[in-house]
Design a protein around this motif. Structure first.
Motif, PDB file in Angstrom:
ATOM      1  N   ARG A 488       1.086  -0.960   0.412  1.00 13.51           N
ATOM      2  CA  ARG A 488       0.032  -0.413  -0.243  1.00 13.51           C
ATOM      3  C   ARG A 488       0.882   1.021  -0.040  1.00 13.51           C
ATOM      4  O   ARG A 488       0.767   1.842  -0.801  1.00 13.51           O
ATOM      5  CB  ARG A 488      -0.823   0.100   0.972  1.00 13.51           C
ATOM      6  CG  ARG A 488      -1.643   1.085   1.297  1.00 13.51           C
ATOM      7  CD  ARG A 488      -2.692   1.387   2.153  1.00 13.51           C
ATOM      8  NE  ARG A 488      -3.297   2.031   2.523  1.00 13.51           N
ATOM      9  CZ  ARG A 488      -2.731   3.282   2.895  1.00 13.51           C
ATOM     10  NH1 ARG A 488      -1.581   3.277   3.434  1.00 13.51           N
ATOM     11  NH2 ARG A 488      -4.190   4.407   3.387  1.00 13.51           N
ATOM     12  N   ALA A 489       2.222   1.214   0.553  1.00  6.61           N
ATOM     13  CA  ALA A 489       2.785   2.974   1.218  1.00  6.61           C
ATOM     14  C   ALA A 489       3.261   2.573   0.031  1.00  6.61           C
ATOM     15  O   ALA A 489       3.492   4.089  -0.864  1.00  6.61           O
ATOM     16  CB  ALA A 489       3.741   2.012   2.215  1.00  6.61           C
ATOM     17  N   ARG A 490       4.073   1.480  -1.256  1.00  6.37           N
ATOM     18  CA  ARG A 490       4.812   1.617  -2.123  1.00  6.37           C
ATOM     19  C   ARG A 490       3.658   2.121  -3.236  1.00  6.37           C
ATOM     20  O   ARG A 490       3.922   2.413  -4.371  1.00  6.37           O
ATOM     21  CB  ARG A 490       4.706   0.516  -2.660  1.00  6.37           C
ATOM     22  CG  ARG A 490       5.888   0.303  -4.199  1.00  6.37           C
ATOM     23  CD  ARG A 490       6.129  -1.119  -4.449  1.00  6.37           C
ATOM     24  NE  ARG A 490       7.099  -2.057  -3.218  1.00  6.37           N
ATOM     25  CZ  ARG A 490       7.019  -3.226  -2.881  1.00  6.37           C
ATOM     26  NH1 ARG A 490       5.581  -3.943  -2.793  1.00  6.37           N
ATOM     27  NH2 ARG A 490       7.461  -3.562  -1.930  1.00  6.37           N
ATOM     28  N   ALA A 491       1.997   2.443  -3.244  1.00  2.00           N
ATOM     29  CA  ALA A 491       1.358   2.264  -4.538  1.00  2.00           C
ATOM     30  C   ALA A 491       1.265   3.799  -3.759  1.00  2.00           C
ATOM     31  O   ALA A 491       0.994   4.991  -4.949  1.00  2.00           O
ATOM     32  CB  ALA A 491      -0.179   1.313  -3.785  1.00  2.00           C
ATOM     33  N   LEU A 492       1.054   4.205  -2.612  1.00  2.00           N
ATOM     34  CA  LEU A 492       1.190   6.130  -2.687  1.00  2.00           C
ATOM     35  C   LEU A 492       2.148   6.693  -2.931  1.00  2.00           C
ATOM     36  O   LEU A 492       2.475   7.544  -3.242  1.00  2.00           O
ATOM     37  CB  LEU A 492       0.876   5.898  -0.904  1.00  2.00           C
ATOM     38  CG  LEU A 492      -0.742   5.262  -0.453  1.00  2.00           C
ATOM     39  CD1 LEU A 492      -0.989   5.530   1.161  1.00  2.00           C
ATOM     40  CD2 LEU A 492      -1.815   5.932  -1.040  1.00  2.00           C
ATOM     41  N   VAL A 493       3.288   6.034  -2.944  1.00  2.00           N
ATOM     42  CA  VAL A 493       4.472   6.718  -3.265  1.00  2.00           C
ATOM     43  C   VAL A 493       4.172   6.741  -4.573  1.00  2.00           C
ATOM     44  O   VAL A 493       4.875   8.083  -5.618  1.00  2.00           O
ATOM     45  CB  VAL A 493       6.143   6.020  -2.558  1.00  2.00           C
ATOM     46  CG1 VAL A 493       6.983   6.090  -3.311  1.00  2.00           C
ATOM     47  CG2 VAL A 493       6.715   5.410  -0.996  1.00  2.00           C
ATOM     48  N   MET A 494       3.855   6.047  -5.390  1.00  2.00           N
ATOM     49  CA  MET A 494       4.254   5.948  -6.401  1.00  2.00           C
ATOM     50  C   MET A 494       2.895   7.269  -7.104  1.00  2.00           C
ATOM     51  O   MET A 494       3.654   7.857  -8.337  1.00  2.00           O
ATOM     52  CB  MET A 494       3.573   4.318  -7.458  1.00  2.00           C
ATOM     53  CG  MET A 494       3.742   4.377  -8.833  1.00  2.00           C
ATOM     54  SD  MET A 494       5.387   3.867  -9.200  1.00  2.00           S
ATOM     55  CE  MET A 494       5.770   2.674  -8.741  1.00  2.00           C
ATOM     56  N   GLY A 495       1.881   7.038  -6.433  1.00  2.00           N
ATOM     57  CA  GLY A 495       0.789   8.194  -6.754  1.00  2.00           C
ATOM     58  C   GLY A 495       1.462   9.545  -6.920  1.00  2.00           C
ATOM     59  O   GLY A 495       1.273  10.448  -7.746  1.00  2.00           O
ATOM     60  N   PHE A 496       2.041  10.065  -5.408  1.00  2.00           N
ATOM     61  CA  PHE A 496       2.778  11.186  -5.297  1.00  2.00           C
ATOM     62  C   PHE A 496       4.245  11.473  -5.812  1.00  2.00           C
ATOM     63  O   PHE A 496       4.425  12.622  -5.870  1.00  2.00           O
ATOM     64  CB  PHE A 496       2.790  11.118  -3.905  1.00  2.00           C
ATOM     65  CG  PHE A 496       2.267  11.588  -2.560  1.00  2.00           C
ATOM     66  CD1 PHE A 496       1.110  13.100  -2.888  1.00  2.00           C
ATOM     67  CD2 PHE A 496       0.866  10.671  -1.951  1.00  2.00           C
ATOM     68  CE1 PHE A 496      -0.373  13.126  -2.281  1.00  2.00           C
ATOM     69  CE2 PHE A 496       0.046  10.668  -1.250  1.00  2.00           C
ATOM     70  CZ  PHE A 496      -0.792  11.711  -0.965  1.00  2.00           C
ATOM     71  N   ARG A 497       4.692   9.971  -6.379  1.00  2.00           N
ATOM     72  CA  ARG A 497       5.802  11.353  -8.143  1.00  2.00           C
ATOM     73  C   ARG A 497       5.131  11.450  -8.603  1.00  2.00           C
ATOM     74  O   ARG A 497       5.547  12.651  -9.317  1.00  2.00           O
ATOM     75  CB  ARG A 497       6.743   9.822  -7.363  1.00  2.00           C
ATOM     76  CG  ARG A 497       7.416   9.911  -6.654  1.00  2.00           C
ATOM     77  CD  ARG A 497       8.276   7.809  -6.832  1.00  2.00           C
ATOM     78  NE  ARG A 497       9.369   7.898  -5.873  1.00  2.00           N
ATOM     79  CZ  ARG A 497      10.272   7.115  -5.507  1.00  2.00           C
ATOM     80  NH1 ARG A 497       9.386   5.685  -6.441  1.00  2.00           N
ATOM     81  NH2 ARG A 497      11.180   6.581  -5.085  1.00  2.00           N
ATOM     82  N   ALA A 498       4.186  10.812  -8.874  1.00  2.00           N
ATOM     83  CA  ALA A 498       3.126  10.779 -10.427  1.00  2.00           C
ATOM     84  C   ALA A 498       2.881  12.608  -9.883  1.00  2.00           C
ATOM     85  O   ALA A 498       2.892  13.680 -10.749  1.00  2.00           O
ATOM     86  CB  ALA A 498       1.437  10.358 -10.816  1.00  2.00           C
TER      87      ALA A 498
END
Length: 778
Positions: A488-498
């Motif tokens: 989940r944290a990995r997905a959120l990191v990806m989103g905020f990098r976007a």
């Protein structure tokens, strides 16, 4: 039809009648005519706050921009004084600009009165704030209450006297009748009432507390018991000021008249800062000596004795203790040895509340949840201080509860992370970033809590226009989520990098990262959380001219509707309106933008409101109503000033559209008329006022768009038309504008359809005939 901006203020409605002090009110109003800063001083319980509120209300007609109460009683950290003032005045703490500058800008042209209440424990910070605001706002007046003067140049001081004996007796009678309707002042008890009031030194708080005991005692019995307590405390501390001895004596006497269970509840309620709900009291206060079902009855008993005050807020009732009474209870709680346990329960309760709100965020009840978070802000900060080893030494709560539990810092970090929507959607961005930064420094352990807190801190940094810091936090969060295998944290990191990529002007990278974030969240069965990233994906696609932008935005709206989510739905509607406008569909653009504005009415969200109002300005200008477009632009500018940033902080593409819009509007109206309309719109400088103006304008824009025989070209289409006029081929235009040939083909088709032409030559002729300058710069 226009919508008038309002500055009504925020003075609370009085729950009891105000007795006497008419001469004092007249004197204060007279002094406010000459003084820009007037401080009411006197001991605790003398009635400074109530007198200030009554005087301010009486003088309200002289301040067209409102009378505003800033209550500093729950503010323990001097650094939080400015934030408390900004929150009270509706100045949202978002963006990178210092809050004090936003507050100064907000008040610079206003003729308003601020009641700066309970300054004594943060007197230096209060003095600095008062001096700065008065320097920045020449028509501002400040009415302060403090046990100490602020001691700055230009300060007038009014020493609040005790009530004259006749007014003190009137107050006693009025309050006694409220608790015992049959109570009357007769010859037999008139002299006793006068003696009682004289013994209480005419202190309004002391009289009100005493009156509550007339439910069960006669005036004579009350006077006898009170005199015993005065003698005891006077002999115990002869160096204390007489009125301080009297107030403490009265509080102690009132405490000892309570039952043992009532005393225990009084002690335990003192852990709450800024008030509490019944639910909170029932969770935190039960234990040895109090069963949970007994809390309500005991609370009712404390309300009857004026120990606790009840304040109605809509359909709910909230409770609070006067600060002197709360402090007395805290001393007793410390003596009892229960304080560490109660503070731990307090922290755990508010952590559970924050987690529950965050877990259920993308669902129904967002407006109520956000309002609850804002209401409990002071309690959240108190809970965070418990786990912060670097809290200020002058913080009395922190000084009594130095963290000895090694889990305190981790618990506080978990709370700060769970409050991410409060920080980033509730207007407390500066507090959130500060606490997340402090607690991340205090809790370096590589835990899941830290990974999630790093992501929350990065979000706050991005909203404040600081992508470099955000990227550093996201890098650490990404490494940690990989180590912990936290998907989940990995997905959120990806989103905020976007988000970071989009704000840096790389929509292509943002699209790829957003799609990965959405896929990962879907795989984790967190489909409802994808609405935020679908919104961001739609924006990135729209900036690229991708025909799939509308489909993605529609998908975001559908996900939001399926789960009862509203705030991200408003943002997704902005994305759909933005995409429709770029495509030249003004009808759809107005419809989507208006739907987003309707939702924003419920949230008082400055960022979302500024984005929607600004987009409507672009659309309205495209439809030919340049004056209204400029007024909307003025309202959007005012909101961005409050936030401390601009639409440009959300990426260079936004700057491009804004520059193009302003150039066209100035050309259409002329510089003077443009600035006049912008100035008119800048009066709508709160989210509520700006949204109402925009909703009115959107109805007119929708009618204009529907009536237009041919739709105007979008900024991108005008760029393409200009290059057509220069004789470029579609492939050359694609290269010049960094677009795909297919996208240029589609733009040419839209241009021909809107203008009713069948050839590129007609487009070039039309462009030259209408005196449009050629070239790629809008």
């Amino acid at each position: 039809m226009t919508v008038e901006a309002s500055g009504a203020g925020n003075l609370p409605a009085a729950l009891t009648t105000f007795i006497g002090r008419q001469c004092d009110i007249a004197e204060i109003r007279h002094l406010l005519g000459a003084a820009r800063l007037l401080t009411l001083t006197g001991p605790g319980g003398i009635g400074k706050t109530r007198l200030a509120l009554e005087a301010a209300a009486a003088a309200g007609d002289a301040f067209p921009d409102g009378v505003w109460l800033v209550d500093l009683a729950p503010v323990l950290d001097p650094k939080a004084v400015v934030g408390a003032a900004a929150a009270a005045l509706g100045v949202r703490d978002v963006g990178s600009r210092p809050v004090v500058e936003k507050l100064a800008a907000h008040l610079s042209r206003r003729h308003a009165l601020i009641v700066l209440d309970n300054c004594e424990h943060v007197v230096d910070a209060s003095a600095e704030l008062a001096q700065m605001l008065l320097s920045a706002a020449p028509r501002l007046r400040i009415l302060a209450t403090s046990r100490r003067t602020l001691r700055i140049v230009g300060e007038y001081v009014f020493d609040v006297p005790a009530l004259p004996l006749n007014e003190a007796v009137d107050l006693l009678v009025a309050r006694a009748a409220a608790v015992r309707p049959e109570f009357r002042l007769r010859d037999a008890n008139r002299d006793g009432a006068a003696r009682l009031c004289a013994a209480l030194d005419g202190l309004p708080l002391a009289i009100e507390l005493a009156a509550s005991r007339l439910r069960t005692l006669t005036i004579g019995q009350l006077t006898d018991r009170l005199e015993d307590r005065f003698a005891l405390l006077t002999s115990g501390n002869r160096t204390a000021r007489p009125r301080h001895r009297t107030l403490r004596a009265l509080i102690e006497w009132s405490y000892e008249l309570c039952s043992p269970a009532e005393r225990i509840l009084w002690n335990r309620l003192s852990v709450f800062v800024g008030g509490f709900s019944l639910e909170a009291a029932e969770h935190v206060c039960p234990g040895e000596g109090i069963a949970r079902p007994d809390v309500l009855d005991l609370l009712d008993a404390l309300i009857a004795q004026s120990v606790v005050l009840a304040v109605e807020r809509g359909d709910a009732v909230r409770y609070r203790m006067l600060e002197s009474i709360r402090e007395y209870g805290m001393h007793r709680l410390t003596e009892s040895g229960e304080e560490p346990v109660l503070r731990r329960r307090h922290c755990q309760y508010f952590l559970a509340l924050a987690k529950r709100t965050a877990d259920d965020w993308y669902g129904p009840g967002q407006e109520a949840a956000l309002a609850r978070l804002r209401t409990e802000h002071d309690n959240f900060l108190a809970a965070l201080r418990r786990g912060d080893a670097r809290a200020p030494a002058q913080d009395p709560d922190r000084a009594r509860t130095a963290a000895s539990d090694p889990g305190d810092a981790q618990t506080a970090l978990a709370l700060a992370e769970a409050l991410r929507f409060h920080w980033c959607a509730g207007g407390a961005l500066d507090d959130g970033r500060r606490w997340l930064g402090r607690l991340l420094a205090a809790s370096p352990e590589p835990t899941r809590t830290r990974a999630n807190a790093l992501v929350a801190a990065a979000w706050a940094a991005l909203l404040q226009g600081d992508p470099a810091v955000a990227d550093r936090w996201l890098d650490e969060a990404g490494t940690l989520s990989d180590q912990l295998d936290d998907q989940r944290a990995r997905a959120l990191v990806m989103g905020f990098r976007a988000m970071s990529a989009l704000f840096r002007g790389s929509p292509e990278a943002a699209v790829a990262l957003c799609e990965q974030a959405v896929d990962q969240l879907d795989a984790l069965n967190e489909t409802r959380a994808t609405v935020f990233w679908l919104f961001l994906l739609a924006v990135a696609k729209a900036q690229l001219g991708d025909p799939g932008a509308a489909q993605t935005g529609t998908q975001a709206v559908a996900v939001a509707e399926a789960h009862g989510e509203r705030l991200c739905r408003a943002y997704a509607l902005w994305a759909l309106g933005f995409d429709a406008w770029i495509r030249g569909d003004s009808d759809d653009a107005v419809r989507m933008t208006r739907a987003g504005l309707e939702i924003q009415r419920s949230f008082n969200d400055p960022i979302g409101s500024a984005m929607l109002v600004g987009l409507l300005a672009w659309i309205t200008g495209s439809c030919g109503d340049h004056r209204m477009a400029a007024r909307l632009q003025g309202a959007a500018r005012a909101l961005w000033r409050v936030i401390g940033t601009s639409i440009g902080a959300f990426g260079p593409h936004m700057s491009h559209f804004q520059t193009h819009f302003e150039k066209e509007t100035v050309e259409a109206l002329g510089p003077a008329a443009f600035e006049k309309a912008v100035t008119e719109g800048s009066r709508y400088d709160s989210p509520a006022c700006a949204v109402e103006l925009a909703l009115t304008a959107s109805a007119d824009a929708g009618r204009s768009a529907a009536a237009a025989p041919s739709r105007p070209l979008t900024p991108r289409e005008k760029e393409v038309a200009a290059l057509v006029a220069e004789g470029m081929s579609n492939r050359q235009i694609a290269s010049a504008l960094d677009l795909s040939p297919r996208t240029v083909d589609r733009h040419i088709e839209h241009i021909l359809a809107k203008l009713g032409f069948r050839s590129r030559a007609r487009v070039a002729a039309w462009w030259v005939a209408n005196h449009h300058p050629t070239g790629t710069t809008p």
